[in-house]
Design an enzyme around this catalytic site. Structure first.
Site, PDB file in Angstrom:
ATOM      1  N   GLU A   3       0.747  -0.997   0.023  1.00 36.25           N
ATOM      2  CA  GLU A   3       0.002   0.149   0.270  1.00 36.25           C
ATOM      3  C   GLU A   3       0.704   1.122   0.055  1.00 36.25           C
ATOM      4  OE1 GLU A   3      -3.050  -0.412  -0.529  1.00 36.25           O
ATOM      5  OE2 GLU A   3      -3.902  -2.224   0.360  1.00 36.25           O
ATOM      6  N   ARG A  28     -14.979  -3.782  -3.997  1.00 32.41           N
ATOM      7  CA  ARG A  28     -14.965  -4.619  -2.771  1.00 32.41           C
ATOM      8  C   ARG A  28     -15.730  -5.977  -3.019  1.00 32.41           C
ATOM      9  NH1 ARG A  28     -10.559  -3.974  -1.359  1.00 32.41           N
ATOM     10  NH2 ARG A  28     -10.644  -2.809  -3.235  1.00 32.41           N
TER      11      ARG A  28
END
Length: 645
Positions: free
Chosen positions: A226, A591
């Site tokens: 990330e 998601r």
């Protein structure tokens, strides 16, 4: 090396690139964790010692998943001479900071058992500082001031570095005055706050060549997950750890950069090619999570952004269902739709924990909760942390105070848990260094309390973490008090006992280390760490909180202009970051594994005011061929009729 057969072409390229800087641009669901863990395995198979490998991510949940996957891979390959016990160092940025600080605590005037202030500890200290300065805590919100201080620390600025900039801005002057008292409180209690964990570690590396050289020699291969979410202090820490050979591998996705409001700087990933010489760039675009319909929607949404590396997600899996779009009358109608659809999915055999409801702002959860309760659908709102519960924090404070008698905030918290008759005057004397002036029964009570802390220290030095929790419950009298109390007290006792159950996973560590790790993880816990229990139902959360998670069915609610994309309430001097809002919607869409339900309301009550809504621009970005509209359904034998207001 048969393990390489588990990877696609791009993943294999990333795994086998072991020398020099490597940038992996990984789309949502493209197997970035798999790629990182296999790369670590490959390095070890190529002769790199596991303890020379460092992997950093952002949440405890992500670090645990990576650690477990690495351990599983190493055990599977152990016949090749790899010892699973000689594991790489996998942690969050904050846990890495704790590790560096603990090993060098004396240089910061701390002990290895320094206290970590969580956000509630910090807010309480800020509030006290405001009161000491005679400032109104309603006019100057402690949470707001803490956020300002946190942002400054995230930008690698200290109190000393900003003192010279005061004067022109009255609010900044107040922040500095509060910050001075806040830092004095931290120093007095031998404590660091959440942001100090990285800032102080950075300071150690910047000011001590021998320490910096030691860690560079230790961690010769660095991995950062990330990377697009790094703030300035995290970025600076990572750069200082990179050795002369620049064996750094970063994984990131500009399209999922959604944390600029807390300091994440998209330039860190955009400038990777400038920061490191001749980096290898690998793009992971094949998605293993979602249907092609969901990916087509995601691609259509994000392509409007300019600040990004161009990529296009695809899957070899099924096309999948269209996005269901529902137009609601108001937020209550929308919530009923979500609750009833969720109930239908559960009735069809979908596990409740595989359903998520995502919203842009926290206030939206109220109507949803009411609808779920009315429909008797199990749900869990992400954000109520286990470690924030009073009884859990009390036990942790007993541990912290026992090992750090300078931690006055912990002593203040537990000195009368359960009640010992030590009043405010006594506490004031103790905190003023006048404990020797106590007499009679008050002195006996104070000595008894210190004797309890001494007994806890003895337990910490010799017993497993779970046994220490059980001992504190018994020896403090907390267990007896809660057992003899109300139904609410019994529930609190169950929570306290749950802490003992949770502590079992630290029992494999030697005494002291187990308790230290439990205290550390509790201080660094995030909202996502509350999701371990899969029996708690449908997940309700903000889109920000959903990053890194995945669900079979996802509801995206409140798709109205100025709600999502969001318009800041205090819009003076603050413009909406159009690209970040679009990235946030992209995160919400990606998601979902099987299907998306999107909804908007024509009327919504926001802060007590009924407002007419306009459908979000994001709805019009979804290609028509991927949308099906949900017709209004009938209830109680008749159609729902709406009246103008």
């Amino acid at each position: 090396m048969n393990y390489l057969d588990d990877l696609n072409t791009e993943q294999r390229t990333a795994v086998c690139t072991t020398k020099g800087p490597l940038l992996i641009l990984a789309g949502a669901g493209a197997g970035k964790t798999k790629t990182l863990t296999y790369r670590i395995l490959h390095l070890i198979r190529c002769g790199v010692a596991p303890h020379n490998i460092l992997a950093i991510t952002f949440t405890n949940k992500a670090a645990k998943e990576m650690r477990d996957r690495v351990r599983t891979l190493l055990e599977r390959e152990s016949q090749g001479g790899i010892s699973p016990s000689d594991a790489p160092f996998v942690s969050t940025f904050h846990a890495l900071g704790v590790h560096i600080i603990r090993e060098n605590a004396r240089l910061l005037g701390l002990t290895r058992h320094f206290t970590i202030f969580d956000r509630s500890d910090s807010r309480r200290a800020i509030k006290r500082a405001l009161e000491e300065l005679g400032l109104d805590t309603k006019q100057y919100d402690p949470s707001m001031i803490l956020s300002i201080i946190s942002r400054e620390k995230g930008d690698a600025r200290t109190l000393e570095s900003i003192r010279g900039s005061v004067g022109a801005n009255p609010m900044r002057d107040i922040v500095v005055r509060v910050w001075e008292r806040y830092e004095a409180a931290l120093s007095r209690e031998k404590a660091l706050d959440f942001d100090d964990l990285i800032l102080k570690a950075l300071h150690l590396l910047e000011t001590h060549d021998d320490i910096r050289t030691s860690y560079k020699k230790k961690w010769q291969y660095i991995h950062i997950d990330e990377y697009q979410d790094t703030n300035k202090v995290q970025y600076a820490l990572a750069r200082l750890l990179v050795g002369i050979e620049e064996n750094i591998c970063v994984v990131g996705d500009i399209d999922q950069n959604i944390y600029s409001w807390r300091g994440a700087d998209i330039k860190h990933i955009l400038n990777f090619e400038r920061d490191f010489k001749n980096p290898k760039i690998v793009m992971l675009e094949e998605n293993y999570r979602s249907t092609q319909t969901i990916l087509s929607v995601a691609n259509a949404i994000i392509k409007k952004n300019k600040n990004r590396f161009d990529k296009k997600l695809f899957t070899k899996g099924v096309v999948g269902d269209k996005v269901t779009l529902f137009e609601a009358f108001d937020e209550n109608d929308e919530a009923r739709f979500v609750a009833e659809k969720s109930a239908e999915l559960i009735a069809r055999g979908v596990h409740p924990h595989e359903i998520a409801v995502l919203y842009r702002a926290n206030f939206q959860s109220r109507a949803l909760e009411e609808a779920f309760l009315s429909r008797d659908v199990p749900y869990q709102v992400l954000g109520t942390r286990f470690f924030e519960r009073k009884e859990v924090k009390d036990i942790l404070s007993f541990m912290r105070a026992a090992q750090n008698r300078d931690s006055l905030s912990d002593i203040e918290r537990i000195i009368n848990v359960p009640p010992r008759g030590l009043g405010k005057a006594t506490i004031a004397k103790v905190f003023s260094g006048m404990a020797s002036s106590l007499t009679g029964k008050t002195l006996e009570k104070w000595r008894s309390f210190n004797g309890l802390l001494d007994s806890i220290v003895a337990q910490i030095r010799t017993e497993k973490a779970s046994d220490v929790v059980r001992f504190i419950l018994r020896a403090s009298g907390l267990e007896q008090e809660l057992r003899d109390g109300t139904d609410e007290d019994i529930e609190r006792l169950e929570n306290a006992r749950e802490l003992a159950t949770l502590a079992v996973k630290y029992d494999f560590l030697p005494p002291e280390e187990g308790v230290a790790k439990l205290i550390e993880d509790a201080a660094l816990a995030s909202d996502q760490d509350e999701m371990e229990d899969k029996q708690k139902g449908v997940k309700l959360m903000t889109v920000h909180a959903s990053k890194g998670l995945e669900f079979e069915y996802v509801f995206i609610v409140g798709l109205e202009q100025d709600l999502f994309p969001h318009k800041p309430m205090e819009s003076k001097g603050r413009n909406r970051d159009e690209e970040e809002e679009r990235r946030l919607f992209y995160v919400a869409v990606t998601r979902a594994k099987k299907k998306i339900y999107a909804s908007y309301a024509n009327i919504r009550t926001i802060f007590g005011s009924r407002q007419v809504g306009v459908p979000s621009e994001f709805i019009f970005d979804i290609p028509d061929e991927h949308i099906e509209r949900e017709e209004r359904y009938e209830r109680a034998g008749g159609k729902v009729i709406y009246f103008d207001i």
